[in-house]
Design an enzyme around this catalytic site. Structure first.
Site: not given
Ligand code: NI
Length: 135
Positions: A14, A33, A39, A41, A79-80, A124
Protein backbone atom coordinates in the site's frame (compact mmCIF):
# COMPACT_ATOMS: atom_id res chain seq x y z
CA UNK A 1 -19.58 -15.15 27.57
CA UNK A 2 -16.53 -16.81 26.00
CA UNK A 3 -14.23 -15.29 23.40
CA UNK A 4 -12.39 -17.36 20.80
CA UNK A 5 -9.73 -15.94 18.51
CA UNK A 6 -8.35 -17.12 15.20
CA UNK A 7 -5.02 -15.67 14.00
CA UNK A 8 -4.35 -15.24 10.28
CA UNK A 9 -1.50 -13.77 8.23
CA UNK A 10 -1.28 -12.05 4.90
CA UNK A 11 1.05 -9.77 2.96
CA UNK A 12 -0.03 -6.69 1.09
CA UNK A 13 1.33 -3.51 -0.44
CA UNK A 14 0.00 0.00 0.00
CA UNK A 15 0.90 3.62 0.31
CA UNK A 16 -0.51 6.34 2.50
CA UNK A 17 -1.41 9.22 0.26
CA UNK A 18 -4.08 11.89 0.44
CA UNK A 19 -4.86 12.94 -3.14
CA UNK A 20 -6.15 16.33 -1.93
CA UNK A 21 -2.70 17.23 -0.62
CA UNK A 22 0.55 18.19 -2.30
CA UNK A 23 3.46 15.76 -2.45
CA UNK A 24 5.16 17.79 0.30
CA UNK A 25 2.12 17.60 2.60
CA UNK A 26 1.89 13.86 2.07
CA UNK A 27 5.56 13.37 2.82
CA UNK A 28 5.28 15.52 5.94
CA UNK A 29 2.29 13.52 7.24
CA UNK A 30 3.19 10.01 6.15
CA UNK A 31 6.99 10.00 5.71
CA UNK A 32 8.28 6.93 3.87
CA UNK A 33 4.74 5.43 3.87
CA UNK A 34 3.90 8.01 1.15
CA UNK A 35 6.55 6.48 -1.14
CA UNK A 36 5.24 6.68 -4.72
CA UNK A 37 6.26 3.15 -5.61
CA UNK A 38 4.51 1.42 -2.70
CA UNK A 39 5.83 -0.68 0.18
CA UNK A 40 4.65 -3.86 1.84
CA UNK A 41 3.63 -5.17 5.26
CA UNK A 42 3.31 -8.60 6.81
CA UNK A 43 -0.10 -8.19 8.38
CA UNK A 44 -1.35 -10.34 11.24
CA UNK A 45 -5.07 -10.38 11.93
CA UNK A 46 -6.76 -11.65 15.11
CA UNK A 47 -10.47 -12.33 14.63
CA UNK A 48 -12.36 -12.76 17.91
CA UNK A 49 -15.86 -14.23 18.08
CA UNK A 50 -17.94 -14.24 21.27
CA UNK A 51 -20.77 -16.47 22.46
CA UNK A 52 -21.62 -19.40 24.68
CA UNK A 53 -20.39 -22.89 23.77
CA UNK A 54 -22.89 -25.06 21.92
CA UNK A 55 -23.89 -27.94 24.25
CA UNK A 56 -23.37 -30.51 21.48
CA UNK A 57 -19.91 -29.38 20.29
CA UNK A 58 -18.51 -27.31 23.16
CA UNK A 59 -17.64 -24.69 20.53
CA UNK A 60 -18.78 -21.08 20.14
CA UNK A 61 -17.89 -21.44 16.49
CA UNK A 62 -15.88 -24.11 14.69
CA UNK A 63 -12.52 -22.32 14.29
CA UNK A 64 -11.73 -24.32 11.16
CA UNK A 65 -14.94 -22.99 9.60
CA UNK A 66 -14.11 -19.50 10.88
CA UNK A 67 -10.69 -19.72 9.23
CA UNK A 68 -12.29 -20.80 5.94
CA UNK A 69 -14.70 -17.84 6.06
CA UNK A 70 -11.88 -15.38 6.82
CA UNK A 71 -9.88 -16.85 3.94
CA UNK A 72 -12.75 -16.64 1.44
CA UNK A 73 -14.11 -13.25 2.47
CA UNK A 74 -10.85 -11.41 3.26
CA UNK A 75 -7.54 -13.20 2.66
CA UNK A 76 -8.24 -14.30 -0.91
CA UNK A 77 -9.00 -10.66 -1.74
CA UNK A 78 -6.06 -8.97 0.02
CA UNK A 79 -3.15 -11.43 0.25
CA UNK A 80 -0.30 -10.44 -2.09
CA UNK A 81 -2.44 -7.56 -3.37
CA UNK A 82 -2.03 -3.81 -3.50
CA UNK A 83 -4.60 -2.37 -1.07
CA UNK A 84 -4.87 0.92 -3.00
CA UNK A 85 -5.26 -0.62 -6.46
CA UNK A 86 -6.51 -4.22 -6.22
CA UNK A 87 -8.93 -4.38 -3.29
CA UNK A 88 -12.48 -3.33 -4.16
CA UNK A 89 -13.55 -2.65 -0.57
CA UNK A 90 -10.61 -0.24 -0.06
CA UNK A 91 -11.38 1.75 -3.20
CA UNK A 92 -11.13 5.52 -2.60
CA UNK A 93 -10.08 4.99 1.03
CA UNK A 94 -6.80 6.06 2.58
CA UNK A 95 -5.11 2.69 3.18
CA UNK A 96 -4.27 3.20 6.86
CA UNK A 97 -4.53 0.25 9.23
CA UNK A 98 -7.44 2.06 10.94
CA UNK A 99 -9.47 2.36 7.72
CA UNK A 100 -8.46 -1.12 6.65
CA UNK A 101 -9.66 -2.82 9.86
CA UNK A 102 -13.03 -1.02 9.63
CA UNK A 103 -13.46 -2.11 6.00
CA UNK A 104 -12.52 -5.71 6.89
CA UNK A 105 -15.14 -5.72 9.66
CA UNK A 106 -17.85 -4.53 7.27
CA UNK A 107 -17.03 -7.33 4.82
CA UNK A 108 -16.61 -10.11 7.38
CA UNK A 109 -19.31 -9.44 9.99
CA UNK A 110 -22.34 -10.60 7.91
CA UNK A 111 -20.64 -13.98 7.32
CA UNK A 112 -20.12 -14.86 11.00
CA UNK A 113 -22.92 -17.16 12.17
CA UNK A 114 -23.42 -18.78 15.55
CA UNK A 115 -21.15 -16.58 17.62
CA UNK A 116 -20.94 -12.84 17.16
CA UNK A 117 -17.92 -11.00 15.80
CA UNK A 118 -16.43 -9.17 18.81
CA UNK A 119 -13.06 -7.76 17.79
CA UNK A 120 -10.62 -7.58 14.94
CA UNK A 121 -7.03 -6.79 15.89
CA UNK A 122 -4.85 -5.96 12.91
CA UNK A 123 -1.07 -5.78 13.19
CA UNK A 124 0.64 -3.74 10.49
CA UNK A 125 4.03 -4.41 12.08
CA UNK A 126 4.92 -6.46 15.18
CA UNK A 127 4.83 -3.21 17.17
CA UNK A 128 1.84 -1.40 15.63
CA UNK A 129 -1.71 -2.71 15.73
CA UNK A 130 -5.26 -1.41 15.80
CA UNK A 131 -8.35 -2.89 17.48
CA UNK A 132 -11.88 -2.52 16.14
CA UNK A 133 -15.12 -3.56 17.85
CA UNK A 134 -17.52 -2.53 15.08
CA UNK A 135 -18.61 0.81 16.53
NI1 NI B 1 2.73 1.22 5.38
Amino acid sequence: MVYVTRVEHFNAAHKLYNPNWSKEQNEAAFGPCANDNWHGHNYEMHVTVKGMPDPDTGFIIDVKKLSKIVKQVILDRVDHKNLNLDVDFMKDKLASTENFVMAIWKELEPHIKGGKLHQIRLYETPRIYVDYFGE
